[in-house]
Write a protein that holds these residues in place. Sequence first.
Motif, PDB file in Angstrom:
ATOM      1  N   GLU A  62       0.820  -1.215   0.000  1.00 30.02           N
ATOM      2  CA  GLU A  62       0.000   0.000   0.000  1.00 30.02           C
ATOM      3  C   GLU A  62       0.852   1.263   0.000  1.00 30.02           C
ATOM      4  N   ASN A  63       1.942   1.243   0.773  1.00 25.35           N
ATOM      5  CA  ASN A  63       2.783   2.448   0.837  1.00 25.35           C
ATOM      6  C   ASN A  63       4.214   2.190   0.356  1.00 25.35           C
ATOM      7  N   GLU A  64       4.461   0.972  -0.230  1.00 30.72           N
ATOM      8  CA  GLU A  64       5.775   0.584  -0.744  1.00 30.72           C
ATOM      9  C   GLU A  64       6.855   0.679   0.325  1.00 30.72           C
ATOM     10  N   GLU A  65       6.471   0.381   1.551  1.00 34.51           N
ATOM     11  CA  GLU A  65       7.432   0.383   2.654  1.00 34.51           C
ATOM     12  C   GLU A  65       8.024  -1.006   2.823  1.00 34.51           C
ATOM     13  N   CYS A  66       9.355  -1.063   2.947  1.00 32.39           N
ATOM     14  CA  CYS A  66      10.035  -2.328   3.217  1.00 32.39           C
ATOM     15  C   CYS A  66      10.015  -2.561   4.723  1.00 32.39           C
ATOM     16  N   LEU A  67       9.314  -3.610   5.163  1.00 29.91           N
ATOM     17  CA  LEU A  67       9.161  -3.878   6.585  1.00 29.91           C
ATOM     18  C   LEU A  67      10.405  -4.501   7.183  1.00 29.91           C
ATOM     19  N   TYR A  68      11.073  -5.337   6.417  1.00 32.10           N
ATOM     20  CA  TYR A  68      12.385  -5.828   6.855  1.00 32.10           C
ATOM     21  C   TYR A  68      13.154  -6.382   5.666  1.00 32.10           C
ATOM     22  N   ARG A  69      14.454  -6.454   5.817  1.00 30.06           N
ATOM     23  CA  ARG A  69      15.317  -6.950   4.751  1.00 30.06           C
ATOM     24  C   ARG A  69      16.495  -7.667   5.369  1.00 30.06           C
ATOM     25  N   VAL A  70      16.947  -8.709   4.714  1.00 27.10           N
ATOM     26  CA  VAL A  70      18.141  -9.451   5.125  1.00 27.10           C
ATOM     27  C   VAL A  70      19.048  -9.541   3.902  1.00 27.10           C
ATOM     28  N   GLU A  71      20.313  -9.219   4.074  1.00 31.92           N
ATOM     29  CA  GLU A  71      21.251  -9.175   2.954  1.00 31.92           C
ATOM     30  C   GLU A  71      22.292 -10.284   3.051  1.00 31.92           C
ATOM     31  N   LEU A  72      22.851 -10.617   1.914  1.00 28.54           N
ATOM     32  CA  LEU A  72      24.083 -11.394   1.880  1.00 28.54           C
ATOM     33  C   LEU A  72      25.217 -10.452   2.275  1.00 28.54           C
ATOM     34  N   SER A  73      26.303 -10.971   2.777  1.00 23.66           N
ATOM     35  CA  SER A  73      27.436 -10.099   3.058  1.00 23.66           C
ATOM     36  C   SER A  73      28.124  -9.737   1.745  1.00 23.66           C
ATOM     37  N   ALA A  74      28.876  -8.638   1.755  1.00 23.68           N
ATOM     38  CA  ALA A  74      29.603  -8.231   0.555  1.00 23.68           C
ATOM     39  C   ALA A  74      30.603  -9.314   0.149  1.00 23.68           C
ATOM     40  N   GLU A  75      31.219  -9.958   1.142  1.00 19.36           N
ATOM     41  CA  GLU A  75      32.203 -11.009   0.857  1.00 19.36           C
ATOM     42  C   GLU A  75      31.552 -12.202   0.172  1.00 19.36           C
ATOM     43  N   ILE A  76      30.411 -12.648   0.688  1.00 22.83           N
ATOM     44  CA  ILE A  76      29.706 -13.772   0.084  1.00 22.83           C
ATOM     45  C   ILE A  76      29.211 -13.395  -1.307  1.00 22.83           C
ATOM     46  N   SER A  77      28.695 -12.172  -1.450  1.00 23.17           N
ATOM     47  CA  SER A  77      28.205 -11.715  -2.752  1.00 23.17           C
ATOM     48  C   SER A  77      29.323 -11.734  -3.787  1.00 23.17           C
TER      49      SER A  77
END
Length: 207
Positions: free
Chosen positions: A29-44
């Motif tokens: 509805e408001n395009e809000e990201c409620l949470y996010r989990v990332e790969l590390s830069a090293e793994i990426s």
Amino acid sequence: RYMIEKIASQIDSLTFAVVFDGASVWNLENEECLYRVELSAEISRSAAEVAIEAGVAPLCYGIEARGYEVHTVPELAIDKAWRSANEHRMIAGDMKFSDGTVPQLISVYGPSERVRSVAKRWREKLTGVNVLDGCHATKDCWNAYVSPASVNKSTGAAAICRLLKVDPNQTLAIGDGENDLPLLRWAGLGVCMGNGHENARACAGHI
């Protein structure tokens, strides 16, 4: 993103979306990201290097402030035509997007033997990640991707249930692939399409 938006336009009550296999949950509805989990830069970086060594271009997925984006690593881009058409969507060599975040998921597409070799090497080399590979139903090729091990579709769905105060036993989940297994097991009723992956059919409560 566009598939989700198309579905959302037809279902008035659809408010949230789980994307990148649970690495992000969005309020549509408001395009809000409620949470996010990332790969590390090293793994990426390691995942991208493995893909290039096998001769396939890594696609790095993440959510910037302006929305969903897919990038490839400039110095590693194999498809020059794709690179030329997507210069504005490139990720830097430090594996960071323009907003400073790093990928949440890295994917490759291509011939079965080549992509399977990437998935095998990812499993051998990377830790703290999920690695899945299989035939892509719509692109008529093989696909593999790496994502954070701490999340999957069920963790994203569980987050939405907590927010809406919904009992997970009162939920229904529909899926057909191996990446849907955690969700099908988690839901009150897991439904798999008849032509879904054999493991998905095996764990579903209804087919």
